[in-house]
Design a protein around this motif. Structure first.
Motif, short mmCIF file in Angstrom:
data_model
loop_
_atom_site.label_atom_id
_atom_site.label_comp_id
_atom_site.label_asym_id
_atom_site.label_seq_id
_atom_site.Cartn_x
_atom_site.Cartn_y
_atom_site.Cartn_z
N ARG A 41 -64.92 14.71 7.96
CA ARG A 41 -65.03 14.60 9.40
C ARG A 41 -64.86 15.96 10.06
O ARG A 41 -65.60 16.33 10.96
CB ARG A 41 -63.94 13.64 9.90
N ARG A 42 -63.91 16.70 9.54
CA ARG A 42 -63.66 18.00 10.13
C ARG A 42 -64.89 18.89 9.97
O ARG A 42 -65.22 19.68 10.83
CB ARG A 42 -62.45 18.67 9.47
N ALA A 46 -68.02 17.82 9.48
CA ALA A 46 -69.29 17.14 9.74
C ALA A 46 -70.24 18.06 10.49
O ALA A 46 -71.44 18.11 10.19
CB ALA A 46 -69.05 15.87 10.56
N GLY A 47 -69.70 18.80 11.44
CA GLY A 47 -70.52 19.73 12.22
C GLY A 47 -71.17 20.78 11.34
O GLY A 47 -72.34 21.11 11.49
#
Lengths: 323, 395
Positions: free
Chosen positions: A15-16, A18-19
């Motif tokens: 999630r961290r 994902a970008g």
């Protein structure tokens, strides 16, 4: 680490980052849409600007300081590479390192006294540096080529020469990815939390035991060095550098890119840089009106999206989800 | 240790990806936008229409638009219409390089005309050389054609030619000790360096050598130094734009009376208006365009420059400057070369450009050769003097 399972840890890391994964995918896909060398040229320029902006965003968005001299740091890196490789026959990598270290030293010397003060003294100091650098680059033409600029050769490393638009695209994209990834880690580290604390309230941060001056200096030097490294690479890519690329207006442009995309958002800085690099090229067909339209778009964005493009859009999405 | 979620929400990822893709596609679309028109000869131009050098780029753009229309009205070149694409580089070399790339790669033009300044020209030269496309520059410095580049030509006089012409006049008048004051950038800088190189050949000794910056509001300090130099017999100012006007006014304010020379950088009526009375008696260099009316009837350039002046004045209600003439000459030289080459084939047009012989332009009569990609002789410069607020032809 007290995480209960690998799955959860992976989810959090995923999630961290994902970008970053999205960025990597887009960067890999964009060349498919690039029809010719001119489109590559815009893309490479956008990526280089984005890298500088990610560094600048750490300073503006997280440390709450404004630099009006980042184009000068970019220029010092570029000219260090240009002058050392063409006039003194240095290897490009060596020149790049010397340029980066030199700019690091300079920015450290400037920041050390200035950042002990509160308020926007750094903006003034960097404004001064930018103008001094610009004057020196323009007038010391025996060394810098003056306003006509300096022609620079290819980037070679261990006998390999970096040429071609694809090659440079890969380098620029790789550098941006590494920078974004590094910035994300920095922000998520204790240093990043300290930075956000001092941006929120410097006094409170100090009360909480954070050496605010030290962190501000650190981030400033880091972003200046990053600009210098990009400058060094850019000069080999473009094959030339002129003082106009290092002047005050260019510094303002860089700050604008960060603010336009959204402060305190790494991807906002990337988006801001990409849009403000591509947009002028899209608008050239309006000929005499291009500057006006560009201005209107920027003013409109700032009025309706004062926190910047990406941050505001993400905020809308967030609200949409909540309701 | 706990891993905290990042403050900037990770869901910006998809939004971000979407926007980047849009930007990527946009780059693609703009590149495809201008499609090649069948059969037309595409001329691509990047000029400094805005910014500090706009007094060069603006008339150049107007001239190209005017003359391309005129050529097309007469049916084009051997039936091929001309198709003009102009971009404004704002005087910035990096923008010029980017637009040159765009013209070559995306607009796929057949010929490049432009580079209003030496810096913007030099930025585009490597691109034109690599792509193999004929490139006619409108900038002054000698470095553009010396050493000769295979694909690169230029129409303005070089700064070296200007220095030679001035020094010739100095020698004729027996003035051997010269005070030089020049701009420290661009045109003036290059002119200064060329002046130092050619001075010896004419027996000229440069006894004072001062510089100023293009935006300096005052040059009395430099001029006082020159005035106090023992033996100085003449003054020569190399620069363009506002600088020479400031120098000229300061010269009169200081009461300096030695013969005063300016370069061809100021050969426009604007300059006379700027300096007013202070300009009286200044000698400078101009092309035939500046003194069109005074040219003898037998001068082969006379009909050419008069016709161009009339056309330009009719279209824009303004006087055609020397700089407009550079663009006009470049366009017609390319048009004639393309006519002889029978089309837009880049290599053939280049070869024909090099074979240009006795081409009568506004700037002079051009004869190119493999060793000379400018093709002008010192005779193409006219020595003129400002008398009663107008040019007076001196040779």
């Amino acid at each position: 680490m007290s995480c209960s399972g690998r799955g959860q840890a992976a989810a959090i890391v995923g999630r961290r980052h994902a970008g970053e994964v999205a960025l990597a995918l887009v960067l890999a896909a964009v060349p498919l849409a690039l029809p010719n060398a001119y489109a590559y040229d815009i893309a490479i320029n956008a990526l280089f600007s984005a890298t500088v902006c990610v560094g600048l965003n750490l300073l503006i968005g997280y440390a709450g300081q404004i630099s009006l001299g980042h184009a000068a740091f970019f220029g010092l890196g570029a000219y260090a590479s240009g002058i050392l490789t063409t006039r003194y026959g240095w290897p490009p990598l060596g020149a790049l390192v010397v340029g980066a270290v030199g700019v690091g030293g300079l920015s450290w010397l400037v920041a050390l006294p200035v950042l002990r003060l509160k308020g926007h003294f750094l903006a003034m100091a960097t404004l001064g540096i930018g103008i001094i650098v610009s004057i020196v680059l323009n007038t010391e033409s025996w060394l810098t080529g003056g306003s006509d600029g300096l022609m620079v050769g290819d980037f070679t490393l261990f006998g390999h020469t970096l040429t071609g638009d694809r090659g440079w695209y890969c380098v620029a994209a790789g550098l941006l990815l590494v920078t974004v990834w590094g910035s994300r880690n920095l922000i998520s580290s204790p240093v990043g939390r300290a930075l956000r604390a001092l941006h929120g309230c410097e006094v409170a941060a100090e009360v909480a035991g954070i050496n605010t001056a030290r962190y501000k200096v650190m981030v400033f030097v880091l972003s200046a060095v990053l600009a210098a490294i990009v400058g060094s690479l850019f000069v080999h890519y473009a094959g030339m550098i002129t003082p106009s690329k290092t002047g005050f207006m260019r510094s303002i442009e860089l700050v604008t890119m960060v603010v336009f995309g959204g402060m305190a958002s790494i991807h906002g800085a990337v988006i801001g840089a990409v849009i403000l690099t591509v947009l002028p090229h899209l608008l050239t067909q309006f000929e005499d009106y291009e500057t006006m339209i560009l201005g209107a778009i920027m003013v409109g964005t700032m009025i309706f999206m004062p926190r910047g493009l990406l941050v505001t859009l993400a905020g809308w999405r967030w609200r949409g989800r909540a309701s | 240790m706990k891993v905290r979620p990042p403050v900037v929400p990770a869901f910006t990822g998809p939004v971000f990806a979407f926007m980047l893709s849009v930007a990527g596609i946009a780059v693609g679309v703009v590149a495809f936008a201008a499609d090649a028109q069948a059969q037309a000869i595409k001329i691509g131009s990047f000029l400094s229409v805005t910014g500090g050098a706009s007094f060069l780029g603006d008339p150049e753009k107007k001239t190209l638009e005017l003359e391309v229309e005129a050529i097309n009205r007469q049916g084009g070149i051997n039936g091929h219409k001309l198709d003009l694409v102009v971009y404004d580089d704002g005087g910035a070399a990096d923008k010029a390089a980017s637009f040159a790339k765009r013209l070559i790669e995306s607009d796929q033009v057949d010929v490049l005309i432009g580079g209003s300044t030496t810096a913007t020209t030099m930025a585009a030269i490597p691109l034109a050389e690599k792509a193999g496309i004929p490139f006619v520059s409108l900038a002054g410095a000698v470095v553009i054609v010396d050493p000769v580049k295979h694909w690169v030509f230029k129409t303005p006089h070089t700064d070296r030619l200007a220095a030679e012409k001035i020094f010739e006049d100095l020698r004729k008048r027996g003035l051997t000790k010269l005070g030089l004051i020049s701009e420290d950038a661009g045109f003036g800088k290059s002119g200064h360096d060329q002046s130092l190189i050619v001075a010896k050949a004419f027996g000229i000794e440069i006894v004072a050598d001062e510089v100023y910056s293009p935006r300096d509001p005052d040059t009395t300090a430099q001029l006082t130094k020159i005035r106090n130099t023992p033996g100085v017999a003449a003054l020569f100012n190399f620069g363009f734009g506002q600088g020479p006007a400031v120098v000229t006014r300061n010269v009169r304010q200081l009461g300096i009376t030695i013969p005063f020379y300016q370069s061809h950088g100021v050969a426009s009526k604007e300059f006379i208006k700027l300096v007013g009375e202070a300009g009286e008696g200044i000698r400078l260099l101009g092309s035939a365009l500046a003194v069109a009316e005074q040219l003898p009837a037998a001068d082969p350039q006379r009909p050419v420059v008069l016709a161009f002046q009339r056309a330009y004045a009719d279209a824009y209600q303004a006087e055609a400057s020397t700089f407009a003439g550079y663009a006009r000459d470049a366009l017609y030289m390319v048009a004639e070369a393309a006519g002889r080459a029978g089309g837009a084939d880049k290599a053939k047009v280049r070869d024909q450009l090099e074979l240009t012989k006795g081409f009568i332009g506004t700037t002079g009569i051009f004869t190119m050769s493999p060793a000379d990609h400018m093709g002008l002789s010192p005779a193409s410069f006219h020595l003129i003097e400002i008398r009663n607020g107008n040019w007076k032809l001196m040779d």
